[in-house]
Design an enzyme around this catalytic site. Structure first.
Site, PDB file in Angstrom:
ATOM      1  N   SER A   1      22.694  77.879 -44.153  1.00 20.62           N
ATOM      2  CA  SER A   1      23.663  77.637 -45.284  1.00 20.62           C
ATOM      3  C   SER A   1      23.126  78.463 -46.709  1.00 20.62           C
ATOM      4  O   SER A   1      23.191  79.761 -46.409  1.00 20.62           O
ATOM      5  CB  SER A   1      23.581  76.074 -45.738  1.00 20.62           C
TER       6      SER A   1
ATOM      7  N   ASP B   1      33.658  76.358 -39.638  1.00 21.77           N
ATOM      8  CA  ASP B   1      32.750  76.024 -40.581  1.00 21.77           C
ATOM      9  C   ASP B   1      33.364  75.710 -42.064  1.00 21.77           C
ATOM     10  O   ASP B   1      34.096  76.661 -42.636  1.00 21.77           O
ATOM     11  CB  ASP B   1      31.539  76.966 -40.868  1.00 21.77           C
TER      12      ASP B   1
ATOM     13  N   HIS C   1      28.304  72.764 -39.233  1.00 19.94           N
ATOM     14  CA  HIS C   1      27.721  73.615 -40.174  1.00 19.94           C
ATOM     15  C   HIS C   1      26.154  73.556 -39.924  1.00 19.94           C
ATOM     16  O   HIS C   1      25.721  72.672 -40.205  1.00 19.94           O
ATOM     17  CB  HIS C   1      27.851  73.166 -41.881  1.00 19.94           C
TER      18      HIS C   1
END
Length: 532
Positions: free
Chosen positions: A237, A462, A491
């Protein structure tokens, strides 16, 4: 990128010290990243800090009892400048932890450092992947010490604050979807007050240095303190953007790098446009989940079509808005729970199950899942701190629109088609419109001299980091390998069970092997309701 429903520095600033020459072992590879880079004061400062850290090392010891990290994991500190342009000025300490590699001395390849995202996420639980004997990481653990850290401002690393933690978590909050201009004015006022609170509680000097490039510099100092000439790194991320910035500033310091669920690193995306794109992607994954819930209507009894599920959602929001459920769960708190379904496939059945219980008359199940625990003082401090760091880094990293009319226009247009997250996301980021310290120009992320091949992992649907971000980083990092999980939407892919991905990540980290061409993987398993 972090989504959040919605302490001062505590003695972390310490006096500067003087360092003499900069050992070459601390600066192997240099910091130049190509044609456009020119050495500046921060480049010199990070070399000085890295040399000092290489000389000092890390005094590893048992972790403090209240950190909740048990032996054999060890903890320590690495000292870094607040401002790398002033390497002899104020300092903070970065908290780090590690567990040694499980293999033989001959198998050990150094340290693997992890960042889980955010901004504002702590990596300190990464070594627990070894102590819990996670089979996905068993082979990698033989080769590497697993090292986690709290980035600057996070957790134990000079934690910053923007609001009183108990006030920050109190519920119910206002409905994020405005009914009228008065609602918008109220949210604008709250955002401006929050921005001012960040400056007052954290201090302008620290707030101005809460940037991704500085965290990347901290990461290089940690590398030096570990005694590593080059970095092995796993970022998820926001951790992908941190990794991309690190690889741009320190290309010759990278040994192996895996980035998973990628933030679009283009300068014009950081951060305003990335958040707008996120609204579109969340709506798409929300629609995927509604179709799944409808498919299993015989289990959940929420609605037999996506349209019926959406109607139930709107009914639930309206109920919570009129009379907060359990006195604590309004539309904002509902969103805090329900947005986990678009985030992670593993949450699909959990969220649907809570909703189903509520519709069957079990109100407490929904309250327990969605309401904040006001008695959890430590958890509330961590929640407020995480949101403060998220805001500080994104607001300071790049320029944001200052004119409210820009925000109102863009989010009103998006909300018309993508209503699930749009206004909540806007209010979360609106403090950046009145930010109290200078906003920087983002790093021009790209391949530099000496950067090895980087592994990029991404699912196509995502929600938090849309697929286009991975494509953009792949384009910018020449020679990188792209592994795409097609028609999947979780994710953070590397921690899930998909041998098509897991085996390649392990092979790369352990042997350096990479496919010659990009790889497409199919999902290993679709989400299903529990059998009992």
């Amino acid at each position: 990128m972090r989504r959040t429903a919605v302490l001062g520095l505590t003695g972390a600033l310490i006096a500067g010290t003087v360092v003499a020459a900069v050992p070459q072992t601390a600066v192997a590879g240099g910091t130049a990243h190509g044609r456009e880079h020119h050495v500046n004061a921060e480049d010199i400062g990070v070399r000085i800090a890295a040399a000092r850290a290489a000389d000092a090392g890390i005094d590893w010891a048992a972790c403090p009892a209240d950190w909740g990290i048990a032996a054999p994991v060890q903890c320590g500190w690495v000292t870094v400048p607040v401002d790398y342009a002033k390497p002899y000025g104020a300092k903070i300490r970065i908290a780090v932890d590690r567990i040694g590699s499980t293999g033989t001395a001959a198998e050990r390849q150094g340290a693997l450092i992890y960042n889980p995202g955010g901004p504002g996420g702590s990596g300190m639980r990464f070594p627990l992947r070894v102590t819990t004997k996670n089979p996905i990481w068993a082979a990698t653990a033989k080769a590497y010490d697993f090292v986690g850290f709290d980035p600057r401002g996070v957790g134990h690393s000079a934690p910053i604050s923007c609001a009183d933690p108990q006030e920050f978590v109190k519920a119910p909050k206002a409905d994020p979807v405005p009914d009228n201009e008065a609602d918008k004015r109220a949210e604008r006022k709250l955002a401006a007050e929050y921005a001012e609170g960040c400056k007052e509680r954290t201090g302008a000097a620290m707030l101005a240095q809460m940037t991704t490039p500085n965290t990347a510099r901290d990461l290089d100092v940690v590398r030096a303190a570990l005694g590593e000439r080059k970095l092995n790194y796993l970022g998820v991320s926001y951790g992908t953007y941190l990794g991309a910035v690190y690889a741009t500033l320190f290309p010759g310091h990278v040994r192996r790098m895996v980035v998973d669920s990628v933030v679009n690193p283009a300068r014009d995306q950081i951060w305003y446009q990335n958040n707008l794109d996120q609204d579109v992607a969340f709506q798409g994954r929300w629609d995927d989940w509604k179709a799944w819930v409808a498919k299993y209507d015989s289990v959940y009894h929420i609605g037999s079509t996506p349209a019926k599920v959406q109607a139930q959602w709107e009914r639930l929001r309206a109920t919570a808005k009129a009379h907060p459920i359990g006195g604590l769960v309004g539309p904002a708190e509902l969103l805090g729970l329900f947005q986990s379904a678009p985030y992670y496939d593993s949450s699909w059945a959990t969220v649907a199950g809570v909703w189903s219980k509520y519709l069957a008359g079990d109100t407490q199940a929904l309250v327990d899942a969605a309401a904040p625990d006001l008695s959890d003082t430590a958890g509330n401090i961590a929640s407020e701190n995480g949101n403060a760091v998220y805001t500080a880094v994104e607001c300071t990293d790049s320029p944001w629109p200052r004119d409210w009319r820009t925000w109102d226009r863009d989010n009103s247009r998006l909300h018309a088609k993508y209503p699930f997250l749009t206004w909540a996301n806007a209010w979360l980021n609106l403090p950046c419109a009145t930010w109290g310290v200078p906003q920087r120009k983002p790093v021009d992320v790209r391949t530099g001299n000496g950067l090895p091949r980087v592994m990029i992992v991404q699912s196509t649907r995502d929600a938090a980091t849309p697929y286009s971000g991975a494509v953009e980083l792949h384009r910018r990092f020449k020679g990188s390998l792209m592994i795409t999980e097609k028609d999947a939407g979780s994710h953070g892919v590397t921690g899930l069970v998909n041998p098509c991905i897991n085996d390649r990540v392990t092979g790369y980290l352990v042997t350096g092997s990479l496919d010659r061409h990009d790889v497409t993987c199919t999902p290993h398993a679709a989400p299903v309701p529990p059998t009992s």
